[in-house]
Write an enzyme that holds these catalytic residues in place. Structure first.
Site, PDB file in Angstrom:
ATOM      1  N   HIS A 468       0.103 -11.665   1.955  1.00 22.93           N
ATOM      2  CA  HIS A 468      -0.977 -10.961   2.645  1.00 22.93           C
ATOM      3  C   HIS A 468      -1.063  -9.500   2.197  1.00 22.93           C
ATOM      4  CE1 HIS A 468      -3.582  -9.947   6.175  1.00 22.93           C
ATOM      5  NE2 HIS A 468      -2.989  -8.773   6.019  1.00 22.93           N
ATOM      6  N   GLU A 469       0.054  -8.801   2.283  1.00 25.40           N
ATOM      7  CA  GLU A 469       0.032  -7.376   1.932  1.00 25.40           C
ATOM      8  C   GLU A 469      -0.284  -7.172   0.453  1.00 25.40           C
ATOM      9  OE1 GLU A 469      -0.131  -5.056   4.047  1.00 25.40           O
ATOM     10  OE2 GLU A 469       0.277  -6.389   5.742  1.00 25.40           O
ATOM     11  N   HIS A 472      -3.911  -6.828  -0.085  1.00 22.56           N
ATOM     12  CA  HIS A 472      -4.383  -5.446   0.060  1.00 22.56           C
ATOM     13  C   HIS A 472      -4.097  -4.658  -1.221  1.00 22.56           C
ATOM     14  CE1 HIS A 472      -5.527  -5.539   4.250  1.00 22.56           C
ATOM     15  NE2 HIS A 472      -4.312  -5.877   4.667  1.00 22.56           N
ATOM     16  N   HIS A 475      -6.585  -5.363  -3.831  1.00 27.88           N
ATOM     17  CA  HIS A 475      -7.853  -4.711  -3.501  1.00 27.88           C
ATOM     18  C   HIS A 475      -7.849  -3.267  -4.008  1.00 27.88           C
ATOM     19  CE1 HIS A 475     -11.086  -4.348  -0.057  1.00 27.88           C
ATOM     20  NE2 HIS A 475     -11.597  -4.212  -1.260  1.00 27.88           N
TER      21      HIS A 475
END
Length: 680
Positions: A468-469, A472, A475
């Site tokens: 998940h992290e 980021h 991104h």
């Protein structure tokens, strides 16, 4: 002063901050000089002769404050990741000053007149799409910051912003101290029965470090339901653990509970001053949701089926308790323990037995990095010659598919007393073609550090958090914009979780899972039938997880739907109970994921009236996952499309418009309902 490492751009690769030279004493001088420089730059803009232009006003604003940006990005990451008494003191001093500094720019009447004038004749300026959006966003930012208020109203707004900044800093400091202080100290080894051997050793080492040699210490994570509750066999110890968790910030001093009430009141007053019914209305207007009704309609679809699922699960757990002669009531400290046993019985999956297949290094290299290579063509090389802000921080250089350097990724994976709870991504250097900078991003997690010389074995939830992290991080790494305003994850709060949630899909993708799920001792792959059972078991408990999340969401929403004046004299615990009851999620055995007094997302972070963002973004995520899985094109082609149309654009385009262009239609909620078992 001349040797302050923030005063000049770093000469390290990708302008990685020179952490070897940064000392706590460098921060405050850099903040002060950075604010002074930016105010001088803004004064130069407003004093300019001749007509305002995009270049001498908007672009000049984008070029301003570079020193302040450098020190802010480093300091606030370090203040969360490796705080000291000195950094806490600096944060307490500088936070209200930074709020006042931002107000001095956004409430500058002459600067606003220049921006407003450009906006009014925007059609005559010959701007390209990114420039037009930047002008529109700057103008909206000024308006939402109070540029149209009269002098008296602006003075009160400045007071509110300064007090809120100080309160958020204090809430974070209190929460870290409360969480550390709430560690459960156990003096008998049988009290840690159920924990793996390595966890028992780690608990003993933790106790010694806390000054309790010969005991065992179970430190808390910043959530209500502590993961260790699934393992401890002593019910009385589990009850003590849950009480310690839920009581943080409500106990003797009640400081954070009272602080939360005060912050809710201040936010409500500020919203009214700016012309909004409440803080939630102010927040969502500038998100993709746009209205409070849109958020509430979505939540109304989710609560009833989620509660029904949770009640069904509670019945199964209570039956399991009765089957072994335990006639007691299922309580919050029992849920995770019995859930693991029912899961093991139904699916023959022992969560602890899975850990040897999820060793951190293998998950990182052969899972997270491998998936990024398969989907986006990027590769990674650890740079042991580059230093992070803490000895445990690791630095990796990221290369694009053509071999060119893309940026740096820093991994700070382990928990420590100086780090706040949870997991997050920060940008240390933002990508911008205007500034000529490439991205440097960091992921912070709170994996329990193993005893010296032992491998770090993860839970399946740890694996999810890692993926998940890193979503980021991608991104930020894939950002390809001109202006810093739009860089990386600078998108609406209810959109920012979308790319990270999509990245979770790769953890269970067969070719990825098979590549990293290998036994730490033997190197053997996880057996196929165990993989199948594990993935099937992953759906078990979805009712609990959804209700736990929705309870926190509705609690956040209740605090920030208060109109001005309504928070006066409110008791935080009574308010909580009423909010959960009204929301239909007052299940005694499922406390909210965060209670008010340790809800750092909303009282010490950027998620006030925005915790709904996770499930709002999950609508987009679930829809996108179905597209990735439909076999209509090779994964690399799809990865390039997703990167080009969404990940690289940052805030330079309207996010929902970008999604609709990428997907060919607006998002639909059905994939999310199916994923969460909410279709019945």
């Amino acid at each position: 002063m001349s040797r302050n490492p923030f005063f000049e751009r770093s000469v390290l690769p990708y302008e990685l901050p020179v952490f070897a030279e940064i000392a706590d004493g460098d921060y405050l001088p850099a903040f002060e000089r950075g604010m002074a420089e930016q105010l001088a730059e803004v004064a130069g803009i407003t004093a300019g002769e001749g007509e305002a232009t995009f270049a001498n006003t908007v672009e000049a604003l984008e070029l301003s404050g570079q020193l302040l940006g450098r020190v802010s990005r480093v300091f606030f990451n370090v203040a969360s990741s490796d705080s000291t008494e000195r950094t806490e003191a600096i944060e307490a001093e500088v936070s209200p000053r930074l709020a006042a500094h931002e107000d001095s720019i956004l409430l500058d009447g002459e600067l606003f007149r220049r921006v407003e004038g450009l906006y009014e004749r925007r059609g005559e300026l010959g701007l390209d799409a990114e420039q037009m959006r930047l002008l529109e966003r700057y103008r909206l930012r000024f308006v939402r910051a109070g540029a149209r208020l009269d002098a008296g109203q602006q003075a009160r707004l400045r007071e509110l912003n300064a007090e809120l900044a100080s309160a958020a800093t204090l809430f974070k400091k209190n929460n870290l101290a409360n969480t550390n202080a709430a560690a459960l100290i156990l003096d008998q080894e049988e009290q840690v029965a159920g924990l793996a051997d390595a966890a028992v050793v780690a608990a003993a080492e933790n106790a010694a470090a806390l000054g309790h040699a010969g005991a065992w210490a179970l430190s808390l994570q910043n959530v209500s339901n502590q993961p260790v509750l699934a393992e401890l066999t002593d019910r009385a110890v589990r009850e003590r653990m849950m009480a310690a968790s839920l009581g943080r910030g409500f106990a003797e001093d009640g400081a954070n509970a009272e602080l939360a009430v005060r912050m809710a009141a201040l936010r409500a007053e500020r919203a009214a001053l700016l012309g909004y019914s409440d803080h939630a209305a102010y927040v969502v207007e500038d998100q993709t949701a746009k209205t409070v009704n849109a958020v509430e309609e979505m939540l109304a679809q989710l609560v009833p089926p989620a509660v029904a699922n949770a009640e069904r699960e509670a019945g199964e757990l209570a039956a399991a308790m009765r089957a072994v002669g335990d006639q007691g009531e299922l309580r919050s400290w029992d849920w995770q323990f019995w859930s693991e046993r029912v899961r093991a019985e139904q699916f023959s999956v022992d969560t602890e037995a899975l850990r040897p297949y999820f060793e951190l290094e293998r998950v990182l290299w052969d899972g997270v990095f491998f998936a990024a290579g398969e989907v986006y063509g990027v590769t990674f090389q650890e740079r042991t010659d580059l230093r992070g802000y803490h000895p445990e921080v690791r630095v990796f250089e990221v290369f694009d598919a053509d071999g060119s350097g893309l940026g740096l990724f820093l991994g700070d994976f382990f928990a420590r007393p100086s780090k706040r709870g949870g997991a997050w991504m920060n940008s240390l250097v933002g990508q911008s073609t205007l500034l000529g900078t490439r991205p440097v991003v960091v992921n912070n997690l709170n994996i329990v550090k193993p005893p010296e010389g032992e491998p770090a074995l993860l839970t399946w939830d740890n694996v999810r958090t890692l993926f998940h992290e890193f979503g980021h991080a991608l991104h930020g790494l894939f950002s390809n914009v001109r202006y810093p305003f739009f860089s990386g994850t600078a998108v609406p709060r209810d959109f920012v979780e979308f790319p990270s949630q999509v990245n979770e899909m790769w953890m269970a993708r067969p070719e990825v899972l098979a590549n990293y799920a290998k036994h730490v001792d033997t190197g053997e792959s996880m057996p196929a039938e165990l993989v199948d059972r594990m993935l099937e078991a992953g759906q078990f408990g979805e009712g609990f997880r959804t209700v736990e999340y929705l309870a926190a969401t509705l609690l956040d929403w209740a605090w920030h739907r208060l109109p001005a004046g309504a928070a006066a004299g409110v008791d935080a615990e009574a308010f909580e109970a009423e909010a959960l009851s009204k929301g239909g999620v007052a299940l005694a055995a499922i406390p909210p994921r965060y209670r008010t007094a340790y809800f750092s997302h909303i009282f010490a972070g950027g998620y006030a009236a925005g915790y709904y963002s996770y499930i709002w973004s999950e609508v987009l995520d679930a829809d996108t996952v179905t597209w990735f899985e439909d076999d209509s094109a090779p994964i690399r082609d799809k990865g390039e499309s997703f990167r080009r149309e969404l990940l690289s654009r940052g805030g330079s385009v309207d996010p929902l418009a970008a999604f609709e262009s990428f997907r060919g239609r607006p998002p639909i909620i059905e994939p999310l309902l199916t994923r969460r078992g909410l279709t019945a």
